[in-house]
Design a protein around this motif. Structure first.
Motif, PDB file in Angstrom:
ATOM      1  N   LEU A  76      39.201  41.084  25.524  1.00 40.53           N
ATOM      2  CA  LEU A  76      38.794  42.385  26.061  1.00 40.53           C
ATOM      3  C   LEU A  76      37.967  42.234  27.329  1.00 40.53           C
ATOM      4  O   LEU A  76      38.141  42.991  28.292  1.00 40.53           O
ATOM      5  CB  LEU A  76      38.013  43.170  25.006  1.00 40.53           C
ATOM      6  CG  LEU A  76      38.841  43.689  23.849  1.00 40.53           C
ATOM      7  CD1 LEU A  76      37.956  44.326  22.798  1.00 40.53           C
ATOM      8  CD2 LEU A  76      39.880  44.681  24.343  1.00 40.53           C
ATOM      9  N   PHE A  77      37.079  41.262  27.357  1.00 37.38           N
ATOM     10  CA  PHE A  77      36.270  41.044  28.562  1.00 37.38           C
ATOM     11  C   PHE A  77      37.150  40.676  29.741  1.00 37.38           C
ATOM     12  O   PHE A  77      37.023  41.256  30.837  1.00 37.38           O
ATOM     13  CB  PHE A  77      35.225  39.948  28.317  1.00 37.38           C
ATOM     14  CG  PHE A  77      34.491  39.574  29.563  1.00 37.38           C
ATOM     15  CD1 PHE A  77      33.491  40.389  30.061  1.00 37.38           C
ATOM     16  CD2 PHE A  77      34.807  38.418  30.255  1.00 37.38           C
ATOM     17  CE1 PHE A  77      32.817  40.064  31.228  1.00 37.38           C
ATOM     18  CE2 PHE A  77      34.146  38.074  31.416  1.00 37.38           C
ATOM     19  CZ  PHE A  77      33.147  38.905  31.898  1.00 37.38           C
ATOM     20  N   LEU A  78      38.057  39.726  29.554  1.00 37.33           N
ATOM     21  CA  LEU A  78      38.924  39.304  30.652  1.00 37.33           C
ATOM     22  C   LEU A  78      39.879  40.417  31.075  1.00 37.33           C
ATOM     23  O   LEU A  78      40.157  40.591  32.265  1.00 37.33           O
ATOM     24  CB  LEU A  78      39.701  38.051  30.254  1.00 37.33           C
ATOM     25  CG  LEU A  78      38.851  36.798  30.082  1.00 37.33           C
ATOM     26  CD1 LEU A  78      39.695  35.654  29.518  1.00 37.33           C
ATOM     27  CD2 LEU A  78      38.201  36.391  31.390  1.00 37.33           C
ATOM     28  N   PHE A  79      40.375  41.180  30.112  1.00 43.47           N
ATOM     29  CA  PHE A  79      41.272  42.287  30.429  1.00 43.47           C
ATOM     30  C   PHE A  79      40.569  43.334  31.279  1.00 43.47           C
ATOM     31  O   PHE A  79      41.132  43.847  32.251  1.00 43.47           O
ATOM     32  CB  PHE A  79      41.798  42.903  29.129  1.00 43.47           C
ATOM     33  CG  PHE A  79      42.737  44.054  29.343  1.00 43.47           C
ATOM     34  CD1 PHE A  79      44.023  43.826  29.789  1.00 43.47           C
ATOM     35  CD2 PHE A  79      42.333  45.345  29.088  1.00 43.47           C
ATOM     36  CE1 PHE A  79      44.898  44.882  29.977  1.00 43.47           C
ATOM     37  CE2 PHE A  79      43.197  46.403  29.279  1.00 43.47           C
ATOM     38  CZ  PHE A  79      44.481  46.178  29.723  1.00 43.47           C
ATOM     39  N   ARG A  80      39.328  43.651  30.920  1.00 40.15           N
ATOM     40  CA  ARG A  80      38.589  44.682  31.658  1.00 40.15           C
ATOM     41  C   ARG A  80      37.991  44.141  32.956  1.00 40.15           C
ATOM     42  O   ARG A  80      37.686  44.913  33.872  1.00 40.15           O
ATOM     43  CB  ARG A  80      37.474  45.271  30.781  1.00 40.15           C
ATOM     44  CG  ARG A  80      37.962  45.978  29.535  1.00 40.15           C
ATOM     45  CD  ARG A  80      38.890  47.116  29.808  1.00 40.15           C
ATOM     46  NE  ARG A  80      38.231  48.132  30.605  1.00 40.15           N
ATOM     47  CZ  ARG A  80      38.849  49.132  31.217  1.00 40.15           C
ATOM     48  NH1 ARG A  80      40.146  49.250  31.119  1.00 40.15           N
ATOM     49  NH2 ARG A  80      38.185  50.003  31.924  1.00 40.15           N
ATOM     50  N   ALA A  81      37.812  42.826  33.069  1.00 35.85           N
ATOM     51  CA  ALA A  81      37.201  42.232  34.267  1.00 35.85           C
ATOM     52  C   ALA A  81      38.205  42.038  35.393  1.00 35.85           C
ATOM     53  O   ALA A  81      37.817  41.873  36.537  1.00 35.85           O
ATOM     54  CB  ALA A  81      36.561  40.889  33.907  1.00 35.85           C
ATOM     55  N   THR A  82      39.500  42.051  35.070  1.00 34.56           N
ATOM     56  CA  THR A  82      40.497  41.853  36.112  1.00 34.56           C
ATOM     57  C   THR A  82      40.709  43.153  36.881  1.00 34.56           C
ATOM     58  O   THR A  82      40.580  44.242  36.330  1.00 34.56           O
ATOM     59  CB  THR A  82      41.842  41.388  35.509  1.00 34.56           C
ATOM     60  OG1 THR A  82      42.241  42.335  34.523  1.00 34.56           O
ATOM     61  CG2 THR A  82      41.704  40.020  34.872  1.00 34.56           C
ATOM     62  N   PRO A  83      41.020  43.036  38.157  1.00 33.74           N
ATOM     63  CA  PRO A  83      41.205  44.255  38.952  1.00 33.74           C
ATOM     64  C   PRO A  83      42.468  45.010  38.541  1.00 33.74           C
ATOM     65  O   PRO A  83      43.419  44.424  38.046  1.00 33.74           O
ATOM     66  CB  PRO A  83      41.321  43.736  40.378  1.00 33.74           C
ATOM     67  CG  PRO A  83      41.716  42.315  40.251  1.00 33.74           C
ATOM     68  CD  PRO A  83      41.172  41.827  38.942  1.00 33.74           C
ATOM     69  N   SER A  84      42.425  46.297  38.734  1.00 28.98           N
ATOM     70  CA  SER A  84      43.594  47.119  38.440  1.00 28.98           C
ATOM     71  C   SER A  84      43.948  47.938  39.676  1.00 28.98           C
ATOM     72  O   SER A  84      43.193  48.001  40.642  1.00 28.98           O
ATOM     73  CB  SER A  84      43.318  48.042  37.249  1.00 28.98           C
ATOM     74  OG  SER A  84      42.374  49.014  37.615  1.00 28.98           O
ATOM     75  N   SER A  85      45.078  48.575  39.629  1.00 28.81           N
ATOM     76  CA  SER A  85      45.543  49.347  40.779  1.00 28.81           C
ATOM     77  C   SER A  85      45.223  50.830  40.642  1.00 28.81           C
ATOM     78  O   SER A  85      45.812  51.650  41.348  1.00 28.81           O
ATOM     79  CB  SER A  85      47.050  49.153  40.930  1.00 28.81           C
ATOM     80  OG  SER A  85      47.703  49.637  39.775  1.00 28.81           O
ATOM     81  N   ASP A  86      44.314  51.195  39.768  1.00 29.55           N
ATOM     82  CA  ASP A  86      44.026  52.607  39.525  1.00 29.55           C
ATOM     83  C   ASP A  86      43.593  53.346  40.780  1.00 29.55           C
ATOM     84  O   ASP A  86      44.117  54.413  41.092  1.00 29.55           O
ATOM     85  CB  ASP A  86      42.962  52.766  38.439  1.00 29.55           C
ATOM     86  CG  ASP A  86      43.508  52.510  37.051  1.00 29.55           C
ATOM     87  OD1 ASP A  86      44.745  52.537  36.894  1.00 29.55           O
ATOM     88  OD2 ASP A  86      42.699  52.283  36.150  1.00 29.55           O
ATOM     89  N   SER A  87      42.634  52.810  41.516  1.00 28.36           N
ATOM     90  CA  SER A  87      42.141  53.531  42.686  1.00 28.36           C
ATOM     91  C   SER A  87      43.186  53.579  43.795  1.00 28.36           C
ATOM     92  O   SER A  87      43.343  54.598  44.473  1.00 28.36           O
ATOM     93  CB  SER A  87      40.838  52.911  43.193  1.00 28.36           C
ATOM     94  OG  SER A  87      41.044  51.560  43.513  1.00 28.36           O
TER      95      SER A  87
END
Length: 93
Positions: free
Chosen positions: A38-49
């Motif tokens: 969960l930490f690594l999943f949430r720490a990686t950048p996403s394309s949301d913005s």
């Protein structure tokens, strides 16, 4: 009472004891691996913005409309959870 010594633990000793207990629980494989995931999943950048910028500037969707879509998605998720818990939880997989 601290470890049968017949005296009260100081605040520092009590915090150290609680930290040891917490670490012994966290380092268990069944706790540590999902926590790391969960930490690594949430720490990686996403394309949301970037995707939001694309939808609002290029496709010209309003932020209000996108908020309503997200609200509908969340409501659908809650209905899905309710349906599962009410009708499907006890059924065979």
């Amino acid at each position: 009472q601290g470890k049968g010594q017949g005296r009260e633990l100081t605040v520092t000793e009590e915090l150290a004891e609680q930290a040891k207990r917490l670490w012994s629980a966290v380092k268990r494989k069944e706790i540590l691996l999902p926590t790391l995931f969960l930490f690594l999943f949430r720490a990686t950048p996403s394309s949301d913005s970037a995707f939001f910028f694309f939808l609002t500037n290029d496709i010209k969707l309003s932020p209000e409309f996108l908020g309503r879509v997200r609200l509908g998605t969340s409501a659908g998720s809650l209905v899905g959870v309710w349906l599962y818990n009410t009708f499907l939880k006890e059924g065979p997989i």
